[in-house]
Design a protein around this motif. Sequence first.
Motif, PDB file in Angstrom:
ATOM      1  N   ASP A 265       0.826  -1.205   0.000  1.00  0.00           N
ATOM      2  CA  ASP A 265       0.000   0.000   0.000  1.00  0.00           C
ATOM      3  C   ASP A 265       0.863   1.260   0.000  1.00  0.00           C
ATOM      4  O   ASP A 265       0.568   2.232  -0.704  1.00  0.00           O
ATOM      5  CB  ASP A 265      -0.925   0.006   1.221  1.00  0.00           C
ATOM      6  CG  ASP A 265      -1.993  -1.071   1.124  1.00  0.00           C
ATOM      7  OD1 ASP A 265      -2.221  -1.550   0.003  1.00  0.00           O
ATOM      8  OD2 ASP A 265      -2.577  -1.424   2.161  1.00  0.00           O
ATOM      9  N   LEU A 266       1.918   1.229   0.792  1.00  0.00           N
ATOM     10  CA  LEU A 266       2.816   2.386   0.842  1.00  0.00           C
ATOM     11  C   LEU A 266       3.495   2.604  -0.499  1.00  0.00           C
ATOM     12  O   LEU A 266       3.619   3.746  -0.969  1.00  0.00           O
ATOM     13  CB  LEU A 266       3.863   2.165   1.947  1.00  0.00           C
ATOM     14  CG  LEU A 266       4.857   3.311   2.175  1.00  0.00           C
ATOM     15  CD1 LEU A 266       4.126   4.605   2.491  1.00  0.00           C
ATOM     16  CD2 LEU A 266       5.823   2.958   3.304  1.00  0.00           C
ATOM     17  N   ILE A 267       3.932   1.537  -1.149  1.00  0.00           N
ATOM     18  CA  ILE A 267       4.565   1.666  -2.464  1.00  0.00           C
ATOM     19  C   ILE A 267       3.575   2.208  -3.486  1.00  0.00           C
ATOM     20  O   ILE A 267       3.889   3.111  -4.280  1.00  0.00           O
ATOM     21  CB  ILE A 267       5.127   0.299  -2.900  1.00  0.00           C
ATOM     22  CG1 ILE A 267       6.334  -0.075  -2.043  1.00  0.00           C
ATOM     23  CG2 ILE A 267       5.538   0.329  -4.371  1.00  0.00           C
ATOM     24  CD1 ILE A 267       6.868  -1.461  -2.309  1.00  0.00           C
ATOM     25  N   ALA A 268       2.343   1.658  -3.478  1.00  0.00           N
ATOM     26  CA  ALA A 268       1.338   2.116  -4.446  1.00  0.00           C
ATOM     27  C   ALA A 268       1.000   3.588  -4.239  1.00  0.00           C
ATOM     28  O   ALA A 268       0.907   4.359  -5.207  1.00  0.00           O
ATOM     29  CB  ALA A 268       0.075   1.258  -4.318  1.00  0.00           C
ATOM     30  N   THR A 269       0.849   4.007  -2.978  1.00  0.00           N
ATOM     31  CA  THR A 269       0.521   5.407  -2.706  1.00  0.00           C
ATOM     32  C   THR A 269       1.677   6.314  -3.089  1.00  0.00           C
ATOM     33  O   THR A 269       1.476   7.400  -3.654  1.00  0.00           O
ATOM     34  CB  THR A 269       0.196   5.572  -1.212  1.00  0.00           C
ATOM     35  OG1 THR A 269      -0.809   4.639  -0.837  1.00  0.00           O
ATOM     36  CG2 THR A 269      -0.300   6.984  -0.934  1.00  0.00           C
TER      37      THR A 269
END
Length: 965
Positions: free
Chosen positions: A305-309
């Motif tokens: 999620d952090l990478i996608a955001t």
Amino acid sequence: MASSHSSSPVPQGSSSDVFFKREVDPTKHIRPVQSLPDVCPKEPTVTDQHRWTIYHSKVNLPAALNDPRLAKRESDFFTKTWGLDFVDTEVIPSFYLPQISKEHFTVYQQEISQREKIHERCKKICPPKDTFDRTLLHTHDKSRTDLEQVPKIFMKPDFALDDSLTFNSVLPWSHFNTAGGKGNRDAASSKLLQEKLSHYLDIVEVNIAHQISLRSEAFFHAMTSQHELQDYLKKTSQAVKMLRDKIAQIDKVMCEGSLHILRLALTRNNCVKVYNKLKLMATVHQTQPTVQVLLSTSEFVGALDLIATTQEVLQQELQGIHSFRHLGSQLCELEKLIDKMMIAEFSTYSHSDLNRPLEDDCQILEEERLVSLIFGLLKQRKLNFLEIYSEEMIITAKNIIKQCVINKVSQIEDIDTDVVLKLADQMRMLNFLQWFDLLKDIFSKFTVFLQRVKATLNIIHSVVLSVLDKNQRTRELVEISQQKNAAKDNSVDTEVAYLIHEGMFISDAFSESELTPIAIDTTSQRNASPNSEPCSSDSVSEPECTTDSSSSKEQTSSSVTPGAVEIMVNEDMKLTDLELGKLANNVQELLYSASDICHDRAVKFLMSRAKDGFLEKLNSTEFITLSRLMETFILETEQICGRKSMSLIGALQSQANKFVNRFHEERKTKLSLLLDNERWKQADVPAEFQDLVDSIADGKIALPEKKSGATEERKPAEVLIVEGQQYAVVGTVLLLIRIILEYCQCVDNIPSVTTDMLTRLSDLLKYFNSRSCQLVLGAGALQVVGLKTITTKNLALSSRCLQLIVHYIPVIRAHFEARLQPKQYSMLRHFDHITKDYHDHIAEISAKLVAIMDSLFDKLLSKYEVKAPVPSACFRNICKQMAKMHEAIFDLLPEEQTQMLFLRINASYKLHLKKQLSHLNVINDGGPQNGLVTADVAFYTGNLQALKGLKDLDLNMAEIWEQKR
């Protein structure tokens, strides 16, 4: 100019009429002179006369469009601007413009033609009203005549003396040639040409002056109004100057300070934007370390999620920043690494979950870890994790059997593992009880294994269904958000915004200044939580995060799995509803596959033990015990997995078929040996067989339990009592009844072999019928057993045995009918055929008994003579044989059958006696011979009725006499 005007007229040309009409056409429609503003100076100066205006361009236009460097003049305009390499290309007609032809004007011509005719007719009837007097018209006609004297070449719009042809036609070289003796003539010619050109000039000047005189009133009015216009302009200039001074004072006093405040607010807002952008960059800069921390704690979903955001922020809000130009590719590589880590982690989890001790009560190992892994794999569309779990199940099933065999073999001291190296060979050295305990242990371990697999797959299935359930909610939220945004956009007041500084608007400055405190708040919250997503839904009020992308950020909702673990359903799942539904079905199919795997491994274990014919050598009790164990395991797996696996059922059916074949062959062989050794004498009935018969008296077939003490004290009986009837039987039939009960008992214990058992039992009964017929009626027992003859007692005993079997056939039929499917009822016809065969056999035996006596009667009565003494020797022999017959069968057959048999024998006797009397011509005439015959018959009747059970037998001996004609 006056002299030129008064010169002799030039010959008029008829072609100048059109030109003259175009020149004088405006004069015919002169309106009353109106007052015009004074826009021209009163006295034009020389400078004004020679000042260049746009009207001079008609002289210089050819020069502007001609390029003297090119021979061709067509493309001068373009080559002058675009260079010598320019090539003219044909302009392709537009597809959007129709091709106009004459047909397009036909309708217009048809509509206007009538009006044109009426107009021409009106012109002829009512000529135009002439506002000029006859003198003026005459002057016009004269001016037109004068202008027609000027050659047409001077009137051409492209007239230019730099053209050689035009120059030669205006100034022929013949007038300037001074060579030879023609000099005086050429000089006169040149003078004449000069006068001619001067004359043309005078005509033009006169016409120009005439045109000016026609418009003199307007010119004079313009000159007089020029002074008034100058006064107006002066006053206007003074008013404008005064207005500008006032505006400058107002701007200095009222606007300059306010605008400065707005500029400062805009500058402050820009500084806040830069500050927030820098903080956002600092947060993004910490992405990689934060991802490493999350991966160290196996928080794969949070890391993804952090990478996608972060990637979304880089593409939308930090796009073009040079320092982050490589961060996107680094995050992509990190995401690929996380994919590999999740696959490896799931493989490790599957191995540790399935290979932990089966005695552990915990069915699910680290449920939160499993849920996190499944969410991460679903987010990355790594749907092959089910294949990994399936492979691990196969390996675990193999290890379960292997470990169980090792544990069992290690407990047996008789097996030397140093000599027998292969585990399969060691397993084959176990006896049935040891091997049965091993199989039971394997089945129990498989049951626990399937329960764990089901618990794990239920968690996976619940996660998939949760994501599928939230997809619909996500779409609903997006639709609601879009509707709200559309309503908000429509409600914005569309006031005019004034541009004040660097392309920004006042309305933007106010709105951004109001958003600044909230933006600072959200930025501090983002920095306070390093694990949170940059530019998440909490920071939507930041100026740069108010885009459409921020409104569609990831939203999460929670649900609870069957294990009471709260799972966060991420709405950024990339799977469609169809894919999630297919995945849920695959999870269910994987549970079915787990059951199939256990059954397949159990089948291989059975087949490895059956290589040496071990299973085929099992007795009925052992095989039934094994069959019940396998059926119990099949039922348990079906309850766990929800579907019945067919591999173990097939193996059980195969072994059951082999068991049935061996069971049938053993008993058929046993029956064959009993029949081959049967001497067809009445056997005593042991008490256990009587108990066996009594147990099925109520129609239920079951082998009674052995009573060791009671049976030893009871003596064998002479006959078998079945439902009050006595059956004298041979020993083979007693064993046959027990064999029949074993078939029926086997059907109860192994329902899957009902049809096979029915077929085999039918074959056994047919075999007994046919073989007994061969031995008794066919006299096969003479050679097989060594009997001297087949007596009537043997025949009667055989018939009674057949009757006993026929008595139990309906009971056997009902037993099988209760255990067959309705579609298998057609197989019961075998019992009908068998019953018919048995009845036919019994009838043949009865006929054989009658035939024996018939041959005896034929032999004795053929020698009968009607003479003294009385009774005759023939009738004494007949009565003696009848008594022997009665003595042989009376204790074997029921009284009713004995009576019926003797009635048939008596009928045969009467037939032969009647035949002999007819041969001897003895009639019922009351003579001596009739008296002798009557005495013999009376002796026969008395002896026959004196036999036991034949007292009430109606012999009807009157039928021996021929009827009188």
